[in-house]
Design a protein around this motif. Structure first.
Motif, short mmCIF file in Angstrom:
data_model
loop_
_atom_site.label_atom_id
_atom_site.label_comp_id
_atom_site.label_asym_id
_atom_site.label_seq_id
_atom_site.Cartn_x
_atom_site.Cartn_y
_atom_site.Cartn_z
N PHE A 69 0.86 -1.05 0.05
CA PHE A 69 -0.02 0.08 -0.01
C PHE A 69 0.82 1.20 0.06
N ALA A 70 1.83 1.38 0.75
CA ALA A 70 2.80 2.23 0.89
C ALA A 70 3.39 2.58 -0.71
N GLY A 71 4.03 1.70 -1.10
CA GLY A 71 4.47 1.51 -2.48
C GLY A 71 3.40 2.05 -3.58
N ALA A 72 2.17 1.56 -3.51
CA ALA A 72 1.18 2.13 -4.65
C ALA A 72 1.09 3.61 -4.22
N ILE A 73 0.91 4.10 -2.80
CA ILE A 73 0.82 5.70 -2.57
C ILE A 73 1.96 6.48 -3.31
N ILE A 74 3.16 5.82 -3.04
CA ILE A 74 4.34 6.67 -3.64
C ILE A 74 4.17 6.76 -4.97
N LEU A 75 3.94 5.63 -5.94
CA LEU A 75 3.67 5.42 -7.25
C LEU A 75 2.61 6.55 -7.51
N ILE A 76 1.42 6.68 -6.98
CA ILE A 76 0.53 7.42 -7.46
C ILE A 76 0.84 9.06 -7.13
N ILE A 77 1.68 9.23 -6.06
CA ILE A 77 1.87 10.68 -5.94
C ILE A 77 3.07 10.98 -7.05
N PHE A 78 4.04 10.22 -7.28
CA PHE A 78 4.99 10.32 -8.29
C PHE A 78 4.24 10.55 -9.91
N ALA A 79 3.08 9.77 -10.24
CA ALA A 79 2.29 9.86 -11.44
C ALA A 79 1.83 11.21 -11.27
N ILE A 80 1.06 11.63 -10.28
CA ILE A 80 0.42 12.78 -10.18
C ILE A 80 1.39 14.00 -10.40
N VAL A 81 2.41 13.94 -9.74
CA VAL A 81 3.33 15.10 -9.79
C VAL A 81 3.76 15.12 -11.43
N TYR A 82 4.07 14.03 -11.93
CA TYR A 82 4.64 13.94 -13.34
C TYR A 82 3.48 14.56 -14.46
N LEU A 83 2.40 14.06 -14.02
CA LEU A 83 1.20 14.50 -14.71
C LEU A 83 0.93 16.12 -14.70
N ILE A 84 1.17 16.55 -13.48
CA ILE A 84 1.23 18.17 -13.48
C ILE A 84 2.26 18.76 -14.17
N GLU A 85 3.34 18.09 -14.04
CA GLU A 85 4.69 18.64 -14.54
C GLU A 85 4.34 18.78 -16.26
N ARG A 86 4.02 17.68 -16.75
CA ARG A 86 3.51 17.52 -18.32
C ARG A 86 2.65 18.54 -18.57
N LEU A 87 1.43 18.78 -17.75
CA LEU A 87 0.36 19.58 -18.21
C LEU A 87 0.99 21.09 -17.95
N ALA A 88 1.64 21.36 -16.98
CA ALA A 88 2.27 22.64 -16.88
C ALA A 88 3.10 22.95 -18.21
N GLY A 89 4.05 22.15 -18.64
CA GLY A 89 4.74 22.41 -20.10
C GLY A 89 3.92 22.48 -20.91
N TRP A 90 2.64 21.79 -21.02
CA TRP A 90 1.86 21.70 -22.25
C TRP A 90 1.03 23.30 -22.16
N ILE A 91 0.78 23.81 -20.99
CA ILE A 91 -0.12 24.78 -21.01
C ILE A 91 1.07 26.25 -21.14
N ARG A 92 2.11 25.95 -20.75
CA ARG A 92 3.01 27.06 -20.97
C ARG A 92 3.63 27.28 -22.35
N SER A 93 3.43 26.13 -23.20
CA SER A 93 3.86 26.36 -24.68
C SER A 93 2.44 26.79 -25.29
N GLN A 94 1.41 26.58 -24.84
CA GLN A 94 -0.02 27.37 -25.38
C GLN A 94 0.09 29.04 -25.10
#
Length: 143
Positions: free
Chosen positions: A116-141
């Motif tokens: 469960f702890a590993g799943a939480i860490i992976l989900i947090i990593f995925a959310i932060v990564y998606l926000i970073e990708r979204l931020a890059g896309w929004i900045r390019s727009q």
């Protein structure tokens, strides 16, 4: 003041739970975001502002045609950065008793539920990564 110290103060003031974490994140984030917004305002090219004023533009024309087009990319970037930082900080704040996903992570490790702890860490990593990708896309727009 770091959010971690604020969280300890708020946990002592209002008790354990997400209210202390939210208060700590709000106070810490407002100050830092205010600094980022002030930096964005300082980077505005005064030449464009003076050019709009020189042709007879009023306060609203200066704001919408000279100031905001220069400030919006920095404001969007700063806002997305604060979202990213707050998601990561909420994990740390939960460990000191301020609730949230950090509390779940702490309890999972404390009870030796490492899957469960590993799943939480992976989900947090995925959310932060998606926000970073979204931020890059929004900045390019926006830019």
């Amino acid at each position: 003041m770091p959010e971690l110290i604020l969280a300890v103060v708020f946990v002592a003031a209002v008790g354990l739970g997400p209210v202390a974490g939210v208060c700590a994140l709000c106070i810490g984030s407002i100050g830092f975001l205010g600094k980022l917004v002030a930096d964005a305002a300082e980077e505005i090219d005064v030449g464009r502002v003076e050019a709009v004023r020189a042709v007879g533009g009023g306060w609203w024309q200066v704001l919408f045609s000279a100031v905001l087009p220069q400030a919006v990319p920095n404001l969007v970037g700063s806002s997305l950065y604060m979202l990213d930082v707050n998601i990561r900080q909420s994990t740390v704040l939960g460990i000191v008793g301020a609730g949230g996903v950090g509390f779940l992570l702490y309890e999972a490790v404390r009870t030796l539920n490492f899957e469960f702890a590993g799943a939480i860490i992976l989900i947090i990593f995925a959310i932060v990564y998606l926000i970073e990708r979204l931020a890059g896309w929004i900045r390019s727009q926006v830019i």
